[in-house]
Design a protein around this motif. Structure first.
Motif, PDB file in Angstrom:
ATOM      1  N   SER A  33      39.026  14.740  37.449  1.00  0.00           N
ATOM      2  CA  SER A  33      39.371  15.461  36.223  1.00  0.00           C
ATOM      3  C   SER A  33      38.203  16.278  35.682  1.00  0.00           C
ATOM      4  O   SER A  33      38.381  17.084  34.781  1.00  0.00           O
ATOM      5  CB  SER A  33      39.822  14.466  35.148  1.00  0.00           C
ATOM      6  N   GLY A  34      36.996  16.029  36.217  1.00  0.00           N
ATOM      7  CA  GLY A  34      35.815  16.690  35.690  1.00  0.00           C
ATOM      8  C   GLY A  34      35.175  15.893  34.561  1.00  0.00           C
ATOM      9  O   GLY A  34      34.156  16.299  34.014  1.00  0.00           O
ATOM     10  N   LYS A  35      35.787  14.772  34.201  1.00  0.00           N
ATOM     11  CA  LYS A  35      35.261  13.881  33.169  1.00  0.00           C
ATOM     12  C   LYS A  35      35.410  12.452  33.666  1.00  0.00           C
ATOM     13  O   LYS A  35      36.274  12.148  34.477  1.00  0.00           O
ATOM     14  CB  LYS A  35      36.022  14.059  31.864  1.00  0.00           C
ATOM     15  N   ILE A  36      34.570  11.575  33.146  1.00  0.00           N
ATOM     16  CA  ILE A  36      34.618  10.165  33.527  1.00  0.00           C
ATOM     17  C   ILE A  36      35.341   9.393  32.433  1.00  0.00           C
ATOM     18  O   ILE A  36      34.956   9.464  31.261  1.00  0.00           O
ATOM     19  CB  ILE A  36      33.194   9.607  33.748  1.00  0.00           C
ATOM     20  N   THR A  37      36.395   8.672  32.822  1.00  0.00           N
ATOM     21  CA  THR A  37      37.140   7.868  31.858  1.00  0.00           C
ATOM     22  C   THR A  37      36.393   6.561  31.589  1.00  0.00           C
ATOM     23  O   THR A  37      35.498   6.171  32.346  1.00  0.00           O
ATOM     24  CB  THR A  37      38.553   7.532  32.375  1.00  0.00           C
ATOM     25  N   GLU A  38      36.802   5.879  30.537  1.00  0.00           N
ATOM     26  CA  GLU A  38      36.161   4.607  30.204  1.00  0.00           C
ATOM     27  C   GLU A  38      36.360   3.594  31.331  1.00  0.00           C
ATOM     28  O   GLU A  38      35.440   2.866  31.689  1.00  0.00           O
ATOM     29  CB  GLU A  38      36.708   4.056  28.889  1.00  0.00           C
ATOM     30  N   ARG A  39      37.545   3.550  31.897  1.00  0.00           N
ATOM     31  CA  ARG A  39      37.780   2.628  32.999  1.00  0.00           C
ATOM     32  C   ARG A  39      36.925   2.970  34.210  1.00  0.00           C
ATOM     33  O   ARG A  39      36.340   2.092  34.835  1.00  0.00           O
ATOM     34  CB  ARG A  39      39.260   2.601  33.386  1.00  0.00           C
ATOM     35  N   GLU A  40      36.851   4.246  34.552  1.00  0.00           N
ATOM     36  CA  GLU A  40      36.011   4.657  35.681  1.00  0.00           C
ATOM     37  C   GLU A  40      34.562   4.242  35.450  1.00  0.00           C
ATOM     38  O   GLU A  40      33.902   3.718  36.349  1.00  0.00           O
ATOM     39  CB  GLU A  40      36.094   6.179  35.889  1.00  0.00           C
ATOM     40  N   PHE A  41      34.071   4.474  34.233  1.00  0.00           N
ATOM     41  CA  PHE A  41      32.687   4.143  33.909  1.00  0.00           C
ATOM     42  C   PHE A  41      32.444   2.639  33.970  1.00  0.00           C
ATOM     43  O   PHE A  41      31.465   2.183  34.561  1.00  0.00           O
ATOM     44  CB  PHE A  41      32.315   4.688  32.528  1.00  0.00           C
ATOM     45  N   CYS A  42      33.321   1.868  33.355  1.00  0.00           N
ATOM     46  CA  CYS A  42      33.148   0.410  33.324  1.00  0.00           C
ATOM     47  C   CYS A  42      33.257  -0.194  34.722  1.00  0.00           C
ATOM     48  O   CYS A  42      32.518  -1.130  35.056  1.00  0.00           O
ATOM     49  CB  CYS A  42      34.161  -0.225  32.378  1.00  0.00           C
ATOM     50  N   GLU A  43      34.143   0.331  35.541  1.00  0.00           N
ATOM     51  CA  GLU A  43      34.270  -0.152  36.916  1.00  0.00           C
ATOM     52  C   GLU A  43      33.007   0.164  37.708  1.00  0.00           C
ATOM     53  O   GLU A  43      32.496  -0.686  38.442  1.00  0.00           O
ATOM     54  CB  GLU A  43      35.494   0.465  37.586  1.00  0.00           C
ATOM     55  N   TRP A  44      32.487   1.377  37.560  1.00  0.00           N
ATOM     56  CA  TRP A  44      31.255   1.754  38.263  1.00  0.00           C
ATOM     57  C   TRP A  44      30.093   0.879  37.811  1.00  0.00           C
ATOM     58  O   TRP A  44      29.401   0.290  38.636  1.00  0.00           O
ATOM     59  CB  TRP A  44      30.938   3.227  38.007  1.00  0.00           C
ATOM     60  N   TYR A  45      29.910   0.752  36.507  1.00  0.00           N
ATOM     61  CA  TYR A  45      28.777  -0.013  35.988  1.00  0.00           C
ATOM     62  C   TYR A  45      28.867  -1.469  36.431  1.00  0.00           C
ATOM     63  O   TYR A  45      27.883  -2.041  36.900  1.00  0.00           O
ATOM     64  CB  TYR A  45      28.716   0.090  34.468  1.00  0.00           C
ATOM     65  N   SER A  46      30.040  -2.068  36.293  1.00  0.00           N
ATOM     66  CA  SER A  46      30.164  -3.481  36.649  1.00  0.00           C
ATOM     67  C   SER A  46      30.053  -3.714  38.150  1.00  0.00           C
ATOM     68  O   SER A  46      29.678  -4.803  38.577  1.00  0.00           O
ATOM     69  CB  SER A  46      31.487  -4.058  36.133  1.00  0.00           C
ATOM     70  N   SER A  47      30.330  -2.703  38.944  1.00  0.00           N
ATOM     71  CA  SER A  47      30.205  -2.831  40.404  1.00  0.00           C
ATOM     72  C   SER A  47      28.780  -2.628  40.891  1.00  0.00           C
ATOM     73  O   SER A  47      28.422  -3.123  41.956  1.00  0.00           O
ATOM     74  CB  SER A  47      31.106  -1.813  41.105  1.00  0.00           C
ATOM     75  N   CYS A  48      27.993  -1.892  40.132  1.00  0.00           N
ATOM     76  CA  CYS A  48      26.660  -1.492  40.616  1.00  0.00           C
ATOM     77  C   CYS A  48      25.493  -2.141  39.872  1.00  0.00           C
ATOM     78  O   CYS A  48      24.365  -2.106  40.374  1.00  0.00           O
ATOM     79  CB  CYS A  48      26.513   0.023  40.537  1.00  0.00           C
ATOM     80  N   TYR A  49      25.720  -2.708  38.683  1.00  0.00           N
ATOM     81  CA  TYR A  49      24.589  -3.238  37.906  1.00  0.00           C
ATOM     82  C   TYR A  49      24.833  -4.632  37.404  1.00  0.00           C
ATOM     83  O   TYR A  49      25.839  -5.153  37.326  1.00  0.00           O
ATOM     84  CB  TYR A  49      24.276  -2.303  36.736  1.00  0.00           C
ATOM     85  N   ASN A  73      35.536  11.143  20.860  1.00  0.00           N
ATOM     86  CA  ASN A  73      36.608  10.140  20.921  1.00  0.00           C
ATOM     87  C   ASN A  73      37.771  10.537  21.829  1.00  0.00           C
ATOM     88  O   ASN A  73      38.924  10.256  21.523  1.00  0.00           O
ATOM     89  CB  ASN A  73      37.122   9.797  19.525  1.00  0.00           C
ATOM     90  N   THR A  74      37.467  11.157  22.953  1.00  0.00           N
ATOM     91  CA  THR A  74      38.513  11.574  23.886  1.00  0.00           C
ATOM     92  C   THR A  74      38.832  10.496  24.908  1.00  0.00           C
ATOM     93  O   THR A  74      39.821  10.611  25.639  1.00  0.00           O
ATOM     94  CB  THR A  74      38.089  12.835  24.657  1.00  0.00           C
ATOM     95  N   GLY A  75      37.980   9.469  25.007  1.00  0.00           N
ATOM     96  CA  GLY A  75      38.161   8.462  26.054  1.00  0.00           C
ATOM     97  C   GLY A  75      37.568   8.900  27.368  1.00  0.00           C
ATOM     98  O   GLY A  75      37.809   8.282  28.405  1.00  0.00           O
ATOM     99  N   THR A  76      36.769   9.988  27.325  1.00  0.00           N
ATOM    100  CA  THR A  76      36.095  10.493  28.524  1.00  0.00           C
ATOM    101  C   THR A  76      34.674  10.906  28.174  1.00  0.00           C
ATOM    102  O   THR A  76      34.355  11.181  27.015  1.00  0.00           O
ATOM    103  CB  THR A  76      36.824  11.721  29.124  1.00  0.00           C
ATOM    104  N   LEU A  77      33.830  10.938  29.202  1.00  0.00           N
ATOM    105  CA  LEU A  77      32.463  11.446  29.047  1.00  0.00           C
ATOM    106  C   LEU A  77      32.302  12.697  29.907  1.00  0.00           C
ATOM    107  O   LEU A  77      32.625  12.674  31.098  1.00  0.00           O
ATOM    108  CB  LEU A  77      31.438  10.411  29.510  1.00  0.00           C
ATOM    109  N   ASP A  78      31.799  13.760  29.297  1.00  0.00           N
ATOM    110  CA  ASP A  78      31.404  14.912  30.106  1.00  0.00           C
ATOM    111  C   ASP A  78      30.027  14.602  30.690  1.00  0.00           C
ATOM    112  O   ASP A  78      29.457  13.538  30.436  1.00  0.00           O
ATOM    113  CB  ASP A  78      31.426  16.203  29.284  1.00  0.00           C
ATOM    114  N   LYS A  79      29.481  15.512  31.485  1.00  0.00           N
ATOM    115  CA  LYS A  79      28.221  15.218  32.175  1.00  0.00           C
ATOM    116  C   LYS A  79      27.077  14.927  31.219  1.00  0.00           C
ATOM    117  O   LYS A  79      26.276  14.026  31.464  1.00  0.00           O
ATOM    118  CB  LYS A  79      27.841  16.355  33.123  1.00  0.00           C
TER     119      LYS A  79
END
Length: 140
Positions: free
Chosen positions: A124-140, A87-93
């Protein structure tokens, strides 16, 4: 980089030239079209959230995006929160690998680190929820 499919309009794999929000842009573009980017050449698009991020609240969608983009971001946010075990709001690899696998996204293992770094815009070495959602919505 210009070209798109068949040398036509766009900056590669259906992506509009950088800086354009028009045809196929993040707001839905001309005719409501949204052409996914190639995930291996992902280039973040500008989004305006109008407020800060709070992991303890529902995901805040960017202002002015199309219903199709919101639907994709909802799907990505749901998966993200399922795999954000601490529940950090980030994903590690490892969390990210499991998350994309749950969305049936198959990235060759040799490309995982490069793609992870490309999505991690703030380095930051981690992916934030916004970064992830922006990537997913842009690519899929």
């Amino acid at each position: 980089m210009m070209g798109g499919f068949g040398g036509g309009f766009g900056g590669g794999y259906g992506r509009p030239p950088m800086g354009m929000g028009g045809f196929g842009g993040p707001m839905g573009g001309f005719g409501g079209g949204w052409f996914p980017q190639n995930p291996f050449n992902y280039s973040p698009q500008p989004f305006n959230y109008g407020g800060g991020y709070n992991r303890m609240q529902a995901f805040m969608f960017p202002m002015g995006v199309s219903p199709a983009v919101i639907e994709k971001m909802e799907k990505a946010s749901k998966a993200f929160r399922e795999y954000d075990k601490d529940n950090t709001g980030t994903l590690d690899k490892e969390e990210w690998k499991n998350c994309i696998k749950s969305l049936n996204i198959n990235i060759p293992s040799g490309d995982l680190n490069t793609l992870y770094s490309r999505i991690d815009r703030d380095n930051s070495g981690k992916i934030t929820e916004r970064e992830f959602c922006e990537w997913y919505s842009s690519c899929y």
